[in-house]
Design a protein around this motif. Sequence first.
Motif, short mmCIF file in Angstrom:
data_model
loop_
_atom_site.label_atom_id
_atom_site.label_comp_id
_atom_site.label_asym_id
_atom_site.label_seq_id
_atom_site.Cartn_x
_atom_site.Cartn_y
_atom_site.Cartn_z
N ARG A 189 1.34 4.38 -2.95
CA ARG A 189 1.26 5.82 -2.74
C ARG A 189 2.57 6.50 -3.13
NH1 ARG A 189 -1.65 7.09 2.96
NH2 ARG A 189 -1.40 9.18 2.12
N GLU B 95 -5.21 3.78 5.83
CA GLU B 95 -4.82 2.94 4.71
C GLU B 95 -5.99 2.07 4.21
OE1 GLU B 95 -1.46 0.63 5.81
OE2 GLU B 95 -0.16 2.37 6.18
N ARG C 234 -5.84 11.35 7.28
CA ARG C 234 -4.73 11.41 6.34
C ARG C 234 -3.87 10.15 6.36
NH1 ARG C 234 -5.80 15.08 2.51
NH2 ARG C 234 -6.58 17.03 3.40
N LYS C 235 -3.77 9.49 7.49
CA LYS C 235 -2.91 8.31 7.60
C LYS C 235 -3.66 7.00 7.40
CE LYS C 235 0.72 10.20 10.56
NZ LYS C 235 1.54 9.98 11.79
N PHE D 299 0.83 -1.20 0.00
CA PHE D 299 0.00 0.00 0.00
C PHE D 299 0.87 1.26 0.00
CE2 PHE D 299 -2.04 3.41 2.40
CZ PHE D 299 -3.21 3.60 1.67
N GLN D 300 1.91 1.27 0.82
CA GLN D 300 2.79 2.43 0.88
C GLN D 300 3.56 2.62 -0.42
OE1 GLN D 300 4.91 1.15 4.36
NE2 GLN D 300 3.64 2.37 5.76
N ASN E 247 8.29 6.39 -9.41
CA ASN E 247 7.46 5.44 -10.13
C ASN E 247 8.32 4.50 -10.97
OD1 ASN E 247 5.13 4.21 -11.25
ND2 ASN E 247 5.25 5.58 -13.01
N LEU F 93 3.04 7.63 -6.76
CA LEU F 93 2.36 8.86 -7.19
C LEU F 93 3.16 10.11 -6.87
CD1 LEU F 93 -1.24 7.96 -5.95
CD2 LEU F 93 -0.26 7.57 -8.22
N ARG G 184 -7.07 8.54 -0.78
CA ARG G 184 -5.68 8.08 -0.86
C ARG G 184 -5.51 6.73 -0.20
NH1 ARG G 184 -1.82 13.01 0.67
NH2 ARG G 184 -0.68 12.35 -1.19
N PHE G 185 -6.62 6.07 0.13
CA PHE G 185 -6.55 4.76 0.77
C PHE G 185 -7.56 3.83 0.11
CE2 PHE G 185 -9.07 7.72 3.28
CZ PHE G 185 -10.31 7.13 3.26
N LYS G 186 -7.49 2.56 0.45
CA LYS G 186 -8.37 1.56 -0.13
C LYS G 186 -9.73 1.58 0.56
CE LYS G 186 -8.74 -3.41 -1.03
NZ LYS G 186 -8.11 -4.74 -0.86
#
Length: 521
Positions: free
Chosen positions: A31, A483, A480-481, A27-28, A40, A34, A507-509
Amino acid sequence: MLLMEAAELPPLSGRILERIFQHLSAFQLGRARLACRQWNEVISGSPQLVAKFRLSLERFFRGGETERDFMLENVKTCYSTVDYGASHLIQVEQVWVTIGPNIRHLIIHDCWLDLSKVGYMLRYLPNLEELTFTPYFLESDMIKDVKIDYRMDKLATLTVGSTDRIDDVLDLFKQICSNLVVLRVCCKKFDCNEEKLLNLIFASRDTLQEISLKKYNFEDDFLPKISSMDRLELRRLSLKQCYIEIEEDIFNLSLAQPLLEHLDIQSAQLRSNEVLVKIAQNLPYLRSLKINLNKLKGSLMDESLNCMSELEHLKLISEQPKRIDISKFQNSNLAKLSLSGVTLTMNTLEGISNNLPKLNNLTLECSEHKSPIPQSVLHSLESLKLKQVTNLSTIIYPTKSTWDLRQLQVISCDLSGKSLQTISQQCPLLESVHLESTYYVCDRDVQLLCRTLKRLRSLSLVDCRLVSDVTVENVIVHCRKLEYLRMEYCRKVKKNRRWYNAQMKPRFKISIGPESWYKDS
């Protein structure tokens, strides 16, 4: 001056970035891709980093054969985990030749399959180490026509779910697997042939270390045959929801397998403390024990537990409410305690912090606690699970000091907004929260929880009837944090996952389901 020096530092090379990214999760890494073009390219060009991602083929094949073959042949060949669900299994040789050699973990679930195609496909997965096989429906009429002239020597973990042709599945893997380390079989709807299962265990007896059976109807001689099997040295044995009437079979099994470290006999009908003491004496390396106290004559004796000095996880279960006193039970290694239908006496609660100094994980199910849990116990916990617990206020109550809780699960409890507010104030280090069937929790309560918990990474809300789309929008904006966000059976949530991903771009699943409840917006 310091800023000038920092700005003049040369950019990090791709090799250094790759070593840094090795410490990030999938996951990290997603992110980090991007952030900029260089990151990338570093992540996409590294086989070790791409291997952390999962190639998901769930509901993937919607086009024609040519289109889907082209898409699979052009994916990156370094994916090590493939999730294959709710799709038709294709039988194109070039596809599996391309992506097969790199696959280490394959998950097949909710598929309508022909077992002959499975046997054909496995030929091209020589490096497969773990296979989870739980199809929805299985056809096996053509499996006899498949030539099995290969072996899967690297396959170490095999999980077989309930299917109507489970005997044919076990027979197939008995032919191609001889080095299994972990075998898990679930017979939820269909009973498997005992001889087929024993043949598979016998074929891998030299390497097999774990056997896990769920919802299996034993014959009277099944466990004795396991006990008498030569060269079989188990480390873990789990018999979950498997009815075991003869307690002597468990005792003989402990004699034959002295190296057992994990023993789950929740369905065994143990009737005396003496047998439990003998089992504990036969298993000096036992670290995890799950037993049922329903038919135990008298109360659980401290002597039965004190024999297990290496125990790290203890689970006590009773279908009928039972109150036990284990105030003299002392264990310097026990870290996880699970109680289902069992209530500890006040003497036991007061002595936990002294008798179990390493306890950091506590699970309470179907129990009633009239006495409050001491603060010394709550301060040391990192994980707490409460399920169908009455008198919740005796467990969650305001104190002057904070708790070090990281994970919290509350299921089918009368959790009020005030109790949730107490949790957010007392537990500032919480990273994972799961609320299920908590009918009094509303949008305002969840919003306060998310704004207070600055370290929250995972939030799961299941069957919370007063929670609506407002909660999802607030979580996307303020957490914001975070996931992972899971929303299931929340009836006031009208928008689906695709709408939120398209309109608000979190920004998370996000997982919102079941999908049939929601209309495309």
